[in-house]
Design a protein around this motif. Structure first.
Motif: not given
Length: 360
Positions: A300-327
């Motif tokens: 679903k979020i992939g479809e929204y990114k495509k519709q709004n011409n947004v890149t797949i990789l969001q580094m802030e989101r990547w960093n957030e996931i790899f900080k919070t999930r191990p915690e």
């Protein structure tokens, strides 16, 4: 590739006792050293005496083995001490000499296994020869190369085959000389169920203190045997001094190993294990259902990114996931590093799914 255990030299040894014990010096350095080591190891009950005659070293000018004269010393180990012997071979000429001196078992080293052209030459040199062959894993973590090397010998008629796990070279820091990467030999074993799997804790660990725990871990993973380097005086060894045990230390290690069975005849154990496995199956099903739910949200979020011409990789989101999930995992008493690695795989699959959406 199917191995017939009734035709397998190693399986016949394993029918008598587990684990299969292979030991001897990294390198044959002198006749006295070889005979002293073999005599001491015979008293420990080893099945096969090993010694390097030709040593493929990383740097020129270092000790590269004693050569053909060492085969004469191994002949004395056979006839005078009564132990079968094994050497590493890396060329057809090595094979010719080993057969000439009646060597009982050959092994293929990690630097050789990595080259399919050389392996094919060695396999063809053994066409029609009935001799057991052990194949070490390639230096790099490549299961296909390891399996391919075994199959090349099998295709030339070698039926007595065994695999030796000696660890893999990987980038980055590692507590061992070679990373075990246990999942690779386990996958090899799952492919070839009758293939004996032998651990080489000397080359995995690189230091004496690692040998016992690595061997125990391998036995707990249902390995069939071990190959351990032993030298009468490791401090003066011409190769791999830090990873060799004395015969006395090797004998003591054997007394400390716990050899466990693959199952138990205890009905209570069988009932409890079956009940717990059923619960694990249910938990796995729930995990997969939750992963499917997550991937549906990713689409679903992939479809929204495509519709709004947004890149797949969001580094802030990547960093957030790899900080919070191990915690989160640590708070629940789980291994944070395991969860971090798991989420790398999950996030890579998320990127793959979103890439498909972008390319539609």
């Amino acid at each position: 590739m199917e191995l017939n255990p009734h035709q397998n030299y190693f399986s016949q040894l394993l029918n008598n006792r587990r684990p299969l014990l292979i030991s001897g010096p990294c390198s044959a350095e002198s006749e006295a050293q070889v005979l002293e080591t073999a005599f001491a190891l015979k008293n420990t009950g080893i099945d096969l005496f090993r010694a390097g005659i030709w040593k493929p070293r990383s740097k020129p000018g270092t000790f590269e083995g004693i050569g053909e004269i060492g085969l004469q010393w191994l002949k004395r180990v056979q006839t005078e001490i009564g132990l079968p012997v094994s050497v590493e071979v890396a060329t057809p000429q090595h094979i010719e000499l080993a057969l000439k001196y009646g060597i009982d078992v050959l092994w293929i080293g990690a630097r050789t296994t990595v080259n399919p052209f050389v392996v094919q030459e060695l396999a063809e040199a053994l066409r029609g020869v009935e001799i057991p062959v052990m194949v070490k894993n390639p230096v790099n973590p490549d299961l296909a190369l390891w399996a391919g090397a075994l199959e090349r010998f099998y295709n030339m008629g070698i039926r007595s085959l065994a695999a030796i796990h000696r660890g893999f070279s990987v980038l980055g820091e590692n507590r061992y000389r070679n990373a075990p990467l246990w999942q690779i030999p386990i996958e090899l074993k799952s492919r070839y169920k009758n293939l004996p799997l032998i651990v080489d804790p000397s080359h995995i660990g690189g230091r004496r203190e690692h040998i016992l725990p690595l061997t125990q871990q391998a036995l707990d993973l249902d390995y069939d045997g071990l190959m351990v380097e032993v030298h009468p005086n490791p401090a003066v060894a011409l190769s791999d001094a830090e990873q060799q045990l004395t015969p006395a230390a090797f004998a003591e290690m054997l007394t400390r190993l716990q050899v466990r069975s693959a199952n138990s005849p205890n009905p209570e154990f069988q009932n409890c294990a079956e009940e717990l496995r059923e619960k694990i199956d249910n938990a796995d099903r729930e995990i997969i259902e939750m992963l499917a739910r997550r991937m549906a949200l990713v689409e679903k979020i992939g479809e929204y990114k495509k519709q709004n011409n947004v890149t797949i990789l969001q580094m802030e989101r990547w960093n957030e996931i790899f900080k919070t999930r191990p915690e989160w995992a640590a708070k629940m008493g789980m291994n944070a590093e395991f969860v971090e690695e798991l989420y790398k795989l999950i996030h890579l699959e998320s990127i793959r799914k979103q890439t498909e959406i972008m390319e539609r």
